[in-house]
Scaffold this motif. Structure first.
Motif, PDB file in Angstrom:
ATOM      1  N   GLN A   1      17.491  11.104   3.463  1.00 46.91           N
ATOM      2  CA  GLN A   1      18.695  11.882   2.119  1.00 46.91           C
ATOM      3  C   GLN A   1      17.980  12.005   1.055  1.00 46.91           C
ATOM      4  O   GLN A   1      17.160  11.509   0.333  1.00 46.91           O
ATOM      5  CB  GLN A   1      19.659  10.834   2.392  1.00 46.91           C
ATOM      6  CG  GLN A   1      20.528  10.597   4.078  1.00 46.91           C
ATOM      7  CD  GLN A   1      21.556   9.728   3.543  1.00 46.91           C
ATOM      8  OE1 GLN A   1      21.799   9.491   2.426  1.00 46.91           O
ATOM      9  NE2 GLN A   1      22.612   9.886   4.888  1.00 46.91           N
ATOM     10  N   ILE A   2      17.970  13.336   0.374  1.00 48.94           N
ATOM     11  CA  ILE A   2      17.290  13.804  -0.398  1.00 48.94           C
ATOM     12  C   ILE A   2      18.577  14.237  -1.215  1.00 48.94           C
ATOM     13  O   ILE A   2      19.900  14.685  -1.456  1.00 48.94           O
ATOM     14  CB  ILE A   2      16.377  14.849  -0.706  1.00 48.94           C
ATOM     15  CG1 ILE A   2      16.946  15.873   0.331  1.00 48.94           C
ATOM     16  CG2 ILE A   2      15.330  13.806  -0.068  1.00 48.94           C
ATOM     17  CD1 ILE A   2      16.068  16.872   0.400  1.00 48.94           C
ATOM     18  N   PRO A   3      18.705  14.259  -2.802  1.00 53.76           N
ATOM     19  CA  PRO A   3      19.430  14.740  -3.965  1.00 53.76           C
ATOM     20  C   PRO A   3      19.009  15.922  -3.368  1.00 53.76           C
ATOM     21  O   PRO A   3      18.463  17.132  -3.720  1.00 53.76           O
ATOM     22  CB  PRO A   3      18.493  14.939  -5.035  1.00 53.76           C
ATOM     23  CG  PRO A   3      17.975  13.704  -4.801  1.00 53.76           C
ATOM     24  CD  PRO A   3      17.490  13.482  -3.072  1.00 53.76           C
ATOM     25  N   MET A   4      20.889  16.737  -3.671  1.00 49.28           N
ATOM     26  CA  MET A   4      20.900  18.908  -4.096  1.00 49.28           C
ATOM     27  C   MET A   4      21.859  18.792  -5.222  1.00 49.28           C
ATOM     28  O   MET A   4      23.003  18.743  -5.551  1.00 49.28           O
ATOM     29  CB  MET A   4      21.558  18.622  -2.545  1.00 49.28           C
ATOM     30  CG  MET A   4      20.940  18.491  -1.337  1.00 49.28           C
ATOM     31  SD  MET A   4      19.381  19.567  -1.312  1.00 49.28           S
ATOM     32  CE  MET A   4      20.464  20.869  -0.983  1.00 49.28           C
ATOM     33  N   LEU A   5      21.800  18.639  -6.426  1.00 46.76           N
ATOM     34  CA  LEU A   5      21.760  18.351  -7.484  1.00 46.76           C
ATOM     35  C   LEU A   5      21.743  20.058  -8.743  1.00 46.76           C
ATOM     36  O   LEU A   5      20.584  20.134  -8.988  1.00 46.76           O
ATOM     37  CB  LEU A   5      21.447  17.431  -8.567  1.00 46.76           C
ATOM     38  CG  LEU A   5      21.361  15.797  -7.838  1.00 46.76           C
ATOM     39  CD1 LEU A   5      21.302  15.072  -9.076  1.00 46.76           C
ATOM     40  CD2 LEU A   5      22.956  15.590  -7.588  1.00 46.76           C
ATOM     41  N   ARG A   6      22.635  20.094  -8.615  1.00 46.22           N
ATOM     42  CA  ARG A   6      23.136  21.654  -9.610  1.00 46.22           C
ATOM     43  C   ARG A   6      23.178  21.064 -11.100  1.00 46.22           C
ATOM     44  O   ARG A   6      24.215  21.050 -11.222  1.00 46.22           O
ATOM     45  CB  ARG A   6      24.275  22.418  -8.907  1.00 46.22           C
ATOM     46  CG  ARG A   6      23.664  23.216  -7.505  1.00 46.22           C
ATOM     47  CD  ARG A   6      25.032  23.320  -6.666  1.00 46.22           C
ATOM     48  NE  ARG A   6      24.898  23.475  -5.731  1.00 46.22           N
ATOM     49  CZ  ARG A   6      25.857  24.981  -5.039  1.00 46.22           C
ATOM     50  NH1 ARG A   6      26.133  25.561  -5.643  1.00 46.22           N
ATOM     51  NH2 ARG A   6      25.608  25.185  -3.908  1.00 46.22           N
ATOM     52  N   LEU A   7      22.659  22.076 -11.923  1.00 51.14           N
ATOM     53  CA  LEU A   7      22.290  22.043 -13.412  1.00 51.14           C
ATOM     54  C   LEU A   7      22.619  23.993 -13.936  1.00 51.14           C
ATOM     55  O   LEU A   7      22.421  24.950 -13.398  1.00 51.14           O
ATOM     56  CB  LEU A   7      21.185  21.785 -14.310  1.00 51.14           C
ATOM     57  CG  LEU A   7      20.847  20.331 -13.026  1.00 51.14           C
ATOM     58  CD1 LEU A   7      18.886  19.707 -13.218  1.00 51.14           C
ATOM     59  CD2 LEU A   7      21.761  19.417 -13.790  1.00 51.14           C
ATOM     60  N   GLY A   8      23.111  23.663 -14.731  1.00 49.52           N
ATOM     61  CA  GLY A   8      23.225  24.785 -15.816  1.00 49.52           C
ATOM     62  C   GLY A   8      24.139  25.994 -15.478  1.00 49.52           C
ATOM     63  O   GLY A   8      25.678  25.196 -15.202  1.00 49.52           O
ATOM     64  N   ALA A   9      24.426  26.906 -15.084  1.00 49.40           N
ATOM     65  CA  ALA A   9      25.145  27.941 -14.281  1.00 49.40           C
ATOM     66  C   ALA A   9      25.150  27.347 -13.191  1.00 49.40           C
ATOM     67  O   ALA A   9      26.315  27.897 -12.761  1.00 49.40           O
ATOM     68  CB  ALA A   9      24.531  29.558 -14.774  1.00 49.40           C
ATOM     69  N   TRP A  10      24.763  26.625 -12.378  1.00 52.27           N
ATOM     70  CA  TRP A  10      25.093  26.128 -10.945  1.00 52.27           C
ATOM     71  C   TRP A  10      25.875  25.254 -11.147  1.00 52.27           C
ATOM     72  O   TRP A  10      26.146  24.656 -10.249  1.00 52.27           O
ATOM     73  CB  TRP A  10      23.321  26.234 -10.310  1.00 52.27           C
ATOM     74  CG  TRP A  10      23.031  27.553 -10.063  1.00 52.27           C
ATOM     75  CD1 TRP A  10      23.774  28.797 -10.085  1.00 52.27           C
ATOM     76  CD2 TRP A  10      22.215  27.302  -9.806  1.00 52.27           C
ATOM     77  NE1 TRP A  10      22.654  29.904  -9.691  1.00 52.27           N
ATOM     78  CE2 TRP A  10      21.846  29.033  -9.018  1.00 52.27           C
ATOM     79  CE3 TRP A  10      20.516  26.729  -9.762  1.00 52.27           C
ATOM     80  CZ2 TRP A  10      19.989  29.319  -8.950  1.00 52.27           C
ATOM     81  CZ3 TRP A  10      20.029  27.306  -9.109  1.00 52.27           C
ATOM     82  CH2 TRP A  10      18.765  28.902  -9.063  1.00 52.27           C
ATOM     83  N   ARG A  11      26.289  24.363 -12.352  1.00 51.74           N
ATOM     84  CA  ARG A  11      26.949  23.162 -12.099  1.00 51.74           C
ATOM     85  C   ARG A  11      28.288  24.268 -11.756  1.00 51.74           C
ATOM     86  O   ARG A  11      28.462  24.577 -12.598  1.00 51.74           O
ATOM     87  CB  ARG A  11      26.590  21.925 -13.919  1.00 51.74           C
ATOM     88  CG  ARG A  11      25.857  21.772 -12.956  1.00 51.74           C
ATOM     89  CD  ARG A  11      26.224  20.043 -13.851  1.00 51.74           C
ATOM     90  NE  ARG A  11      26.321  19.403 -15.144  1.00 51.74           N
ATOM     91  CZ  ARG A  11      26.544  18.559 -15.541  1.00 51.74           C
ATOM     92  NH1 ARG A  11      26.912  17.768 -15.372  1.00 51.74           N
ATOM     93  NH2 ARG A  11      25.818  18.204 -16.598  1.00 51.74           N
TER      94      ARG A  11
END
Length: 357
Positions: A347-357
């Motif tokens: 299992q791995i993180p899939m974290l959205r940042l910036g314009a994709w948050r």
């Protein structure tokens, strides 16, 4: 997610449904598994706040850097692109090959990876993809495997890499791959429960927070990993030298996903039975074909057949698997390990940042 990020910059549909952005950054944190991150909430408050309400992704099997990063770079599974693990035996040449760091130079890895990389696809469209990472990897054989057409931006310090990415974002449209190897390296040496690893995670957490706040509003970023880490005490080492299996020609793979190659014409079933008895429930001893039939792996590409082991040993418990004749002395001192199919590794993180948050 690298494919989706590149498509999002082009304004095209993508599997992650990422919206169109002016530029995209994929932050690859080597060894930062989902459970490693979530288990250290007090040391990564920013990243864990983003993780709330999101789901973990899954990496590939084996859960090892060479296989996973090549899958990220090509969109293919390990058996399809041919970088099937960490250490393998080329049966055609007798070459013992470390697929991650065992290359003589940049060109030495030519022909080992099958499939087109994202960096090549981006270049074919007339755009530039940037690889921001430590200087030592700029002309490595593995960089040739995963990012042959990317423009390498050497940045030694972790903070410097994020500064370099911000500079690139300010210059105009770009697809940026930002590589963070430090947590994996520290986990191997000290473990994910160590003060050093937790301190690095705190530093990364603050850098990502500041990076997002300084990104152009039209840019998106994605933070993920190639695998997670399991800490294993020395008392939980399994050494196959005492297994009684005859005819072992080579033992490779990872410490939690061993690749065992037998001498030519040595029977596989007796070796499998001996190993199952020797390792017990701590390890699943299986064949590559059995893993393919169970859906854990894709069939091997023709070019990869020469690398396929006779048996694969997958750790089920917190153990590390060695063979004294073939395992390096340094590997016995490792604390953090990976390669197998536990949730901590997969299992791995899939974290959205910036314009994709």
């Amino acid at each position: 997610m690298l494919t989706s990020a590149a498509l999002a910059v082009a304004g095209e549909k993508n599997s992650l449904q990422l919206s169109k952005v002016s530029s995209a950054v994929v932050i690859m944190v080597d060894g930062l598994g989902w459970l490693n991150l979530r288990g250290a909430g007090g040391h990564a408050r920013f990243l864990n706040a983003i993780a709330e309400g999101t789901k973990a992704g899954n990496t590939v099997l084996p859960t090892t850097t060479a296989a996973a990063l090549t899958s990220l770079a090509t969109g293919l599974q390990p058996n399809e692109h041919g970088i099937i693990g960490y250490r393998v035996l080329d049966r055609d040449t007798g070459r013992d090959q470390n697929l991650l760091s065992g290359w003589v130079d940049f060109e030495d890895s030519n022909g080992w990876r099958k499939g087109v990389t994202i960096s090549e696809s981006v270049a074919a469209l007339g755009h530039t993809m940037h690889f921001v990472g430590p200087a030592a990897y700029a002309r490595s054989g593995f960089t040739n495997i995963i990012m042959p057409s990317a423009k390498y931006v050497p940045s030694e310090r972790l903070a410097e890499r994020f500064e370099s990415a911000l500079t690139l974002l300010a210059e105009g449209p770009s697809v940026i791959y930002l590589y963070v190897p430090e947590l994996d390296q520290t986990a191997h040496a000290n473990g994910v429960g160590s003060h050093r690893w937790l301190g690095l995670l705190e530093e990364l957490d603050g850098l990502v927070r500041d990076f997002e706040s300084n990104m152009p509003k039209s840019a998106g970023a994605f933070l993920t990993a190639d695998h997670g880490i399991v800490d294993v005490p020395p008392t939980s080492h399994i050494d196959l030298e005492g297994s009684g299996v005859a005819g072992i020609h080579y033992y490779g793979g990872d410490t939690r996903c061993g690749y065992l190659y037998l001498e030519k014409h040595s029977p596989i079933e007796p070796a499998k039975a001996l190993l199952r008895e020797y390792c017990g429930s701590a390890v699943t001893v299986t064949t590559p074909q059995e893993l393919i039939e169970a859906g854990w792996m894709k069939p091997y590409a023709n070019s990869a057949h020469r690398l396929v082991p006779d048996l694969i040993l997958l750790a089920n418990k917190d153990v590390a698997i060695y063979h004294r004749k073939f395992s390096s002395r340094k590997s016995y001192s490792m604390v953090g390990h990976h390669g197998s199919w536990s949730a901590a590794e997969l299992q791995i993180p899939m974290l959205r940042l910036g314009a994709w948050r």
